[in-house]
Design a protein around this motif. Structure first.
Motif, PDB file in Angstrom:
ATOM      1  N   GLN A  44       0.814  -1.216   0.000  1.00 11.18           N
ATOM      2  CA  GLN A  44       0.000   0.000   0.000  1.00 11.18           C
ATOM      3  C   GLN A  44       0.850   1.270   0.000  1.00 11.18           C
ATOM      4  N   ALA A  47       5.498   1.376  -4.710  1.00 15.53           N
ATOM      5  CA  ALA A  47       5.147   1.179  -6.119  1.00 15.53           C
ATOM      6  C   ALA A  47       5.952  -0.006  -6.634  1.00 15.53           C
ATOM      7  N   ILE A  69      -4.494  -7.364  -2.367  1.00 16.13           N
ATOM      8  CA  ILE A  69      -3.739  -6.581  -3.345  1.00 16.13           C
ATOM      9  C   ILE A  69      -4.604  -6.278  -4.562  1.00 16.13           C
ATOM     10  N   ARG A  70      -5.397  -7.271  -4.996  1.00 18.51           N
ATOM     11  CA  ARG A  70      -6.217  -7.091  -6.201  1.00 18.51           C
ATOM     12  C   ARG A  70      -7.320  -6.044  -6.010  1.00 18.51           C
ATOM     13  N   TYR A  72      -6.790  -3.386  -4.378  1.00 19.83           N
ATOM     14  CA  TYR A  72      -5.995  -2.153  -4.430  1.00 19.83           C
ATOM     15  C   TYR A  72      -5.402  -1.931  -5.815  1.00 19.83           C
ATOM     16  N   ASP A  73      -5.004  -3.018  -6.487  1.00 20.48           N
ATOM     17  CA  ASP A  73      -4.325  -2.941  -7.787  1.00 20.48           C
ATOM     18  C   ASP A  73      -4.588  -4.237  -8.557  1.00 20.48           C
ATOM     19  N   ASP A  74      -5.288  -4.148  -9.684  1.00 15.49           N
ATOM     20  CA  ASP A  74      -5.606  -5.362 -10.445  1.00 15.49           C
ATOM     21  C   ASP A  74      -4.659  -5.584 -11.625  1.00 15.49           C
ATOM     22  N   GLN A  75      -3.567  -4.814 -11.677  1.00 20.86           N
ATOM     23  CA  GLN A  75      -2.651  -4.917 -12.807  1.00 20.86           C
ATOM     24  C   GLN A  75      -1.302  -5.549 -12.465  1.00 20.86           C
ATOM     25  N   VAL A  76      -0.795  -5.306 -11.266  1.00 24.39           N
ATOM     26  CA  VAL A  76       0.556  -5.771 -10.927  1.00 24.39           C
ATOM     27  C   VAL A  76       0.622  -7.299 -11.007  1.00 24.39           C
ATOM     28  N   ASN A 126       0.159  -4.094 -21.482  1.00 27.30           N
ATOM     29  CA  ASN A 126       0.038  -2.651 -21.300  1.00 27.30           C
ATOM     30  C   ASN A 126       0.170  -1.905 -22.615  1.00 27.30           C
TER      31      ASN A 126
END
Length: 227
Positions: A44, A47, A69-70, A72-76, A126
């Motif tokens: 959190q 980066a 995590i997903r 919060y961020d579904d791309q990493v 991406n």
């Protein structure tokens, strides 16, 4: 050049040190946490280009951590490390938001390969054409991992989106099973073949609202997306 920043969450101190030191020797920046709760706190507040997460963690297990995590961020991209080898555990890992699965014990060379493949695959996703890709009556947005039809939006997992993009790029022609496995899983073992079959079944269900769209199974050879 800015170093690629990796979050490593692993509760075995010796293994964590070996992985961290080895990745840093390869010019990665590595931030380490020994349990899931600390891992989520670090995520959190940082980066990260990639997360390496052990499944069996104290306080918060790896599957739960990645689900957090997903949100919060579904791309990493996320690489799971685990001693669990049952197919249902692998499926749970992918369903929780993982992108790849490395079974213990593993060689460092295999780890480096998986890390580099995940980073490369994410770059391809991406950089994919973000204009709407049409699959029959569906609209597919690879980077957003989203399928849309009429007023319905279907959120895909990273693995589902990667597989669908691969099928789309080979639409109306054969996608060889081995090629897909090597591209998305890094090997073509029977174990990964069964896992991919599960994801093909999921994609068929997602695409079932348009009767003109099919994923054909070319027995023993591969798949064909008809659209």
């Amino acid at each position: 050049m800015e170093k690629v920043h990796i979050l490593l969450v692993e509760d075995e101190p010796f293994l964590a040190k070996v992985i961290k030191d080895s990745l840093e020797q390869r010019n990665f920046q590595v931030t380490y946490a020994e349990d899931g709760a600390k891992g989520y706190n670090l995520f959190q507040n940082g980066a990260f280009a990639l997360c390496i997460v052990d499944v069996m963690l104290p306080h918060t297990d790896g599957f739960t951590l990645v689900k957090q995590i997903r949100v919060y961020d579904d791309q990493v991209p996320v690489l799971f490390l685990t001693a669990k080898t049952a197919t249902e555990d692998v499926i749970e890992g992918y369903n929780s938001g993982g992108n790849d699965y490395l079974k213990k014990p593993f060689s460092l060379e295999e780890l480096f390969l998986r890390v580099n493949e995940l980073l490369k695959r994410t770059t391809v996703m991406n950089n994919a054409d973000q204009n709407k890709l049409m699959i029959g009556n569906y609209t597919f947005l690879p980077h957003q991992q989203l399928l849309q039809i009429e007023l319905l939006g279907i959120k895909l997992s990273h693995r589902e989106a990667s597989l669908l993009l691969l099928l789309y790029n080979n639409r109306n022609s054969l996608l060889e099973r081995k090629s897909a496995l090597m591209t998305l899983w890094g090997d073509d073992s029977f174990y990964n073949t069964r896992t991919m079959d599960v994801f093909i079944t999921k994609l068929r269900k997602h695409l079932s609202r348009d009767a003109q769209v099919e994923i054909l199974n070319i027995r023993g050879v591969g798949y064909k997306l008809i659209c």
